[in-house]
Scaffold this motif. Structure first.
Motif, PDB file in Angstrom:
ATOM      1  N   THR A 279     -28.606  -8.234 -26.370  1.00 30.95           N
ATOM      2  CA  THR A 279     -29.972  -8.710 -26.559  1.00 30.95           C
ATOM      3  C   THR A 279     -30.926  -7.636 -27.055  1.00 30.95           C
TER       4      THR A 279
ATOM      5  N   TRP B  85     -32.289  -5.885 -30.035  1.00 28.56           N
ATOM      6  CA  TRP B  85     -32.462  -5.925 -31.489  1.00 28.56           C
ATOM      7  C   TRP B  85     -33.827  -5.354 -31.852  1.00 28.56           C
TER       8      TRP B  85
ATOM      9  N   TYR C 173     -29.424  -5.428 -35.299  1.00 25.27           N
ATOM     10  CA  TYR C 173     -28.878  -5.197 -33.965  1.00 25.27           C
ATOM     11  C   TYR C 173     -28.916  -3.700 -33.690  1.00 25.27           C
TER      12      TYR C 173
ATOM     13  N   PHE D 207     -35.849 -16.367 -28.210  1.00 23.67           N
ATOM     14  CA  PHE D 207     -36.139 -16.112 -29.617  1.00 23.67           C
ATOM     15  C   PHE D 207     -37.620 -16.277 -29.970  1.00 23.67           C
TER      16      PHE D 207
ATOM     17  N   VAL E  72     -27.195 -16.124 -27.568  1.00 20.08           N
ATOM     18  CA  VAL E  72     -27.022 -14.889 -28.354  1.00 20.08           C
ATOM     19  C   VAL E  72     -25.566 -14.790 -28.786  1.00 20.08           C
TER      20      VAL E  72
ATOM     21  N   ASN F 118     -22.382 -10.948 -33.118  1.00 16.82           N
ATOM     22  CA  ASN F 118     -22.901 -10.654 -34.457  1.00 16.82           C
ATOM     23  C   ASN F 118     -21.809 -10.085 -35.357  1.00 16.82           C
TER      24      ASN F 118
ATOM     25  N   ASN G  55     -26.185  -8.343 -38.436  1.00 18.29           N
ATOM     26  CA  ASN G  55     -26.942  -9.548 -38.093  1.00 18.29           C
ATOM     27  C   ASN G  55     -26.026 -10.768 -38.020  1.00 18.29           C
ATOM     28  N   TYR G  56     -26.596 -11.942 -38.135  1.00 21.44           N
ATOM     29  CA  TYR G  56     -25.824 -13.173 -38.261  1.00 21.44           C
ATOM     30  C   TYR G  56     -25.847 -13.576 -39.732  1.00 21.44           C
TER      31      TYR G  56
ATOM     32  N   PHE H  90     -27.502 -21.293 -29.926  1.00 23.77           N
ATOM     33  CA  PHE H  90     -28.316 -20.636 -30.946  1.00 23.77           C
ATOM     34  C   PHE H  90     -28.728 -21.615 -32.047  1.00 23.77           C
TER      35      PHE H  90
ATOM     36  N   ASP I 239     -30.985 -13.714 -37.193  1.00 21.88           N
ATOM     37  CA  ASP I 239     -30.963 -12.643 -36.211  1.00 21.88           C
ATOM     38  C   ASP I 239     -31.253 -13.241 -34.840  1.00 21.88           C
ATOM     39  N   ILE I 240     -31.468 -12.408 -33.844  1.00 14.22           N
ATOM     40  CA  ILE I 240     -31.692 -12.906 -32.494  1.00 14.22           C
ATOM     41  C   ILE I 240     -32.955 -13.754 -32.401  1.00 14.22           C
ATOM     42  N   TRP I 241     -33.854 -13.600 -33.400  1.00 10.68           N
ATOM     43  CA  TRP I 241     -35.109 -14.351 -33.418  1.00 10.68           C
ATOM     44  C   TRP I 241     -34.947 -15.689 -34.149  1.00 10.68           C
TER      45      TRP I 241
END
Length: 810
Positions: A67, A69, A116, A275, A371, A374, A390-391, A419, A448-450
């Motif tokens: 978590t 990032w 990340y 997020f 999450v 990645n 990232n994703y 997600f 991304d995590i957001w």
């Protein structure tokens, strides 16, 4: 009597399935410490990750938290009028002015994703330990524990490392075979902003991540930006429990003198609170969380933590067994074994190890709500990692999860499935502001995590080839339907999955336009990261009706229609989707016999390109198969032949699955061997990003550099060779390679809610057991013959293959 006999036969099968591996079958081991990241051993509990180098004088251990990032919640309205450029792009495409369309498409861009971040590195510096002998380092993936031992000055030293999910703690046990032998300093450093505070037997680290990090491939005078009032907060607390000796703690570290045994506890936490929450102003109390976790873990004995860790981990890992007949395991360190294999040696044990290592990595990196794993799982040492770690949603994050359901790790799929709900929230704004679509939601190339969903490119500077693709929402929702097919969780489908699937489908319905012949197409469109050449020599990426777009829309609509039928909802929408399916521009077979990637039969600027997204309908989609669409399957084969086998690591993983779906096990196996090509360690800064892929000494995938998707894609490919399934039937050994003539697999999962175990001899199926989780009707296909039967929840059904047919054991 028949019931008793059936139970005996079931027991015989189960005994075979549960037979144990030998102690060394599922170990990575080495006779020297790691120097590079690509030699180090990775461990994790799905949130906290550690990369262990196992040095003698200095043991370096990278720490990560899933978590942690850079960044903060995305500005969803970053380019509110981008959609106004869509009509002009479409007009240019209607006029076949691809150069102008390419230029205009750059106006449909927004910000890059965040990165990340590495939490930091702990160092264990051992006094007077430079010369050593009998060094041994291992990662036992059967229990998720790493070990190091060596001899120095007549003393044998031992270290044991684990990251526990039940206790949410990393524990390192240090010991020796003589008293008062442990003398070391624990130090910490980080590329993030941080401070250290000393407490009795404890060192507390607190800091914060950048509020913005520019991708490593993008130029910037100030790429990593910190502000003490912004960004995600993090904590890392270190505690020492010593037997004998003394412990001295200062703000700069922990000193241990003349101890007999030491147990180190490390707990990490961040302020990430979702997020859509600012981690600085509305974040979790990371200091309190880390402190509480440490208090809870330090009152428990090491052996209790270890036992609970193994029990928890093995509850997932032990579900699947794979054996490939008799083989001799080379008594070589894993890196040397990989080199020998690359040179052509047979090593079925290594092939099994790599498959199970993929399952190990998924359990170890994907257990944090909302999450997903990645690009590097959870193991990243760089503050500006390759591709932001990232994703990447035009293949890579999806490939991370191809393994989950079939490999009996459905729980590890959950972070990605959760997600998708976050992505849909930001994606509603993306659909409106970037594409002018008021219904549904869209997502693009990166996230991304957001849960960023906008197209990237830095507002007009990115190449549309990689910046302007908008179909990832259509792709990711297929994972929701797949989860339902494997589990039968109707509440999940009704309350969560179907609304997201419906939203992705509604975006597609509004985004499609008619071409000059009345077919429905996407416009503008791209085929991810690939480039065409028009007859007049123009090279570009922007066009209309790219095959990959239409393939994903087909799959998305077909699945959403089925979901609406199951739930008995939205009949009128279902009719609209069915109508659209009849009007989608059909697949085209080009002059070379290949499945066209572009609307027109254009040449590829790079025929051997690593992406093969236009083959989505073959895999991971299910609407092109040799049974249903033999001509299209043949065209897919031709496309793969043109592309060849030399490609990057994750792309090899994908091609293994594609060849398996074409029922060509020998070609799939050839690529599997090539995926296990030894790639020497060298650090990401010296990597040729476009070079051929393979496997690093620690068995992590070499794109290069390291990307974990190749590990997951390769492991998924093993399953596709042995077992394939769709909503109608289960295919047994559909692409069994000749070299795997004898074997046994247990615990694989099939769509419909079934668990499959089977044995084969001399390339022929001999026995199969079906365990029914939800009581669906089952249809098994082998050697062009099918047997169907009803099942009950919890029922086991055993068959033998005899005289060309599957027959009940009784």
């Amino acid at each position: 009597m028949k019931r008793i006999l059936l139970n005996i036969l079931v027991t015989i099968l189960l005994i075979g399935c549960n037979s144990s591996y030998s102690d060394d079958d599922l170990k990575l081991w080495y006779d020297k410490p790691a120097v590079h990241f690509e030699e180090a051993l990775v461990i994790g509990n799905g949130k906290t990750g550690a990369t262990v180098f196992g040095g003698v004088h200095t043991d370096k251990i990278h720490l990560n938290d899933a978590t942690l990032w850079s960044g903060e919640p995305v500005d969803r309205y970053m380019n509110p009028e981008a959609y106004k450029n869509i009509p002009a792009i479409r007009e240019a495409l209607e006029k076949e002015d691809y150069k102008l369309a390419e230029q205009l498409n750059k106006k449909i861009q927004g910000r890059f994703s965040q990165s990340y971040a590495p939490l930091g590195t702990m160092y264990l510096e051992f006094n007077n330990q430079k010369e050593f002998e009998d060094y041994y380092r291992e990662l036992d993936i059967s229990n998720a524990i790493a070990k190091v031992n060596y001899k120095c000055d007549g003393v044998t030293y031992y270290r044991e490392y684990l990251v526990s999910n039940p206790d949410k703690v990393m524990v390192i046990k240090l010991s020796a075979d003589k008293k008062n032998a442990l003398n070391f300093n624990l130090k910490f450093d980080s590329q993030l902003k941080y401070k250290s505070v000393a407490n009795p037997n404890r060192l507390e680290i607190s800091g914060y991540a950048p509020y913005h990090t520019v991708p490593s491939y993008w130029g910037s005078d100030n790429p990593v930006r910190f502000d003490e009032k912004r960004g995600t907060r993090f904590s890392a607390h270190f505690n020492v429990l010593n037997e004998g000796g003394e412990v001295i703690v200062s703000d700069s570290g922990i000193q241990v003198n003349e101890a007999n045994e030491v147990i180190l506890h490390i707990c990490t936490a961040t302020s990430f609170n979702g997020f859509d929450k600012n981690p600085a102003s509305h974040g979790l109390d990371n200091q309190s969380i880390a402190s509480q976790l440490l208090r809870q873990s330090t009152i428990r004995k090491y052996e209790t933590i270890k036992t609970d860790h193994i029990k928890d981990y093995q509850s997932f890992f032990n579900r699947v067994k794979l054996q490939l007949g008799d083989y001799n395991r080379p008594d070589l360190p894993t890196d040397q074994r990989l080199i020998k294999y690359t040179e052509g040696a047979e090593d079925k044990g290594l092939e099994i190890l790599y498959f199970q290592y993929g399952r190990y990595l998924l359990i170890s990196s994907s257990r944090t709500d909302q999450v997903p794993a990645n690009l590097q799982g959870i193991w990243n040492p760089y503050i500006r990692p390759p591709w932001s770690s990232n994703y990447t949603m035009n293949i890579n994050v999806e490939e991370n999860y191809w393994l989950a359901e079939a490999a009996n790790l459905s729980e590890m799929h959950q972070p990605f499935l959760q997600f998708i709900g976050n992505l849909a929230e930001t994606g509603e704004v993306t659909a409106k502001t970037f594409y002018g679509v008021d219904k549904g939601w869209a997502a693009c190339h990166n996230s991304d995590i957001w849960a960023m969903s906008n197209p990237v490119g830095d507002f007009g500077y990115g190449d549309p080839m990689w910046a302007c693709w908008n179909m990832s929402g259509t792709w990711v929702v297929t994972h929701l339907w797949d989860h339902y097919l494997y589990t039968g969780e109707k509440t999940f489908l009704s309350n969560y999955a179907y609304p997201l699937m419906k939203g992705a489908a509604e975006f597609c319905l509004d985004w499609l336009v008619e071409d000059k012949n009345g077919w429905l197409i996407t416009s503008p469109s791209t085929s991810p990261e690939n480039t065409y050449i028009t007859p007049d020599g123009f090279r570009g990426a922007t066009l209309y009706g790219a095959t990959c777009d239409l393939a994903m829309i087909r799959e998305c609509l077909k699945q959403t229609i089925r979901a609406s039928e199951v739930l008995k909802q939205d009949a009128s929408l279902r009719d609209s989707m069915n109508n659209v399916l009849t009007k989608l521009y059909p697949y085209q077979i080009g002059k070379k016999g290949n499945l066209q990637e572009w609307y027109h039969d254009w040449e590829d600027a790079e025929p051997q390109h690593r992406h093969q997204t236009h083959l989505f309908g073959l895999y991971p989609g299910n609407h092109i198969t040799p049974l249903i669409e033999p001509e299209l399957a043949k065209a897919c084969r031709k496309s793969l032949e043109i592309k060849g086998d030399e490609t990057t690591g994750w792309s090899k993983g994908w091609r293994i699955n594609l060849w398996a779906r074409l029922w060509d096990g020998n070609r799939a196996y050839k690529l599997y061997r090539e995926l296990l090509t030894y790639v020497p360690p060298h650090g990401a800064e010296n990597v040729n990003y476009g070079g051929g892929g393979g496997t690093y000494p620690n068995l992590l995938d070499a794109h290069p550099p390291f990307q974990i998707d190749g590990n997951f894609g390769g492991a998924a490919g093993v399953i596709e060779m042995l077992l394939q399934s769709n909503e109608e039937q289960i295919l047994l050994l559909p692409a069994l390679p000749d070299v795997w003539s004898d074997g046994q697999v247990c615990g694989l999962c099939a769509r419909g809610g079934f668990e499959i175990s089977m044995k084969w001899k001399n390339g022929k199926l001999t026995e199969v057991e079906v365990f029914s989780k939800i009581g669906n009707r089952c249809s098994l296909r082998y050697n062009e013959k099918t047997i169907g039967f009803d099942t009950k929840v919890g029922g086991k059904y055993c068959f033998v293959y005899n005289r060309g047919e599957l027959k009940n054991r009784i």
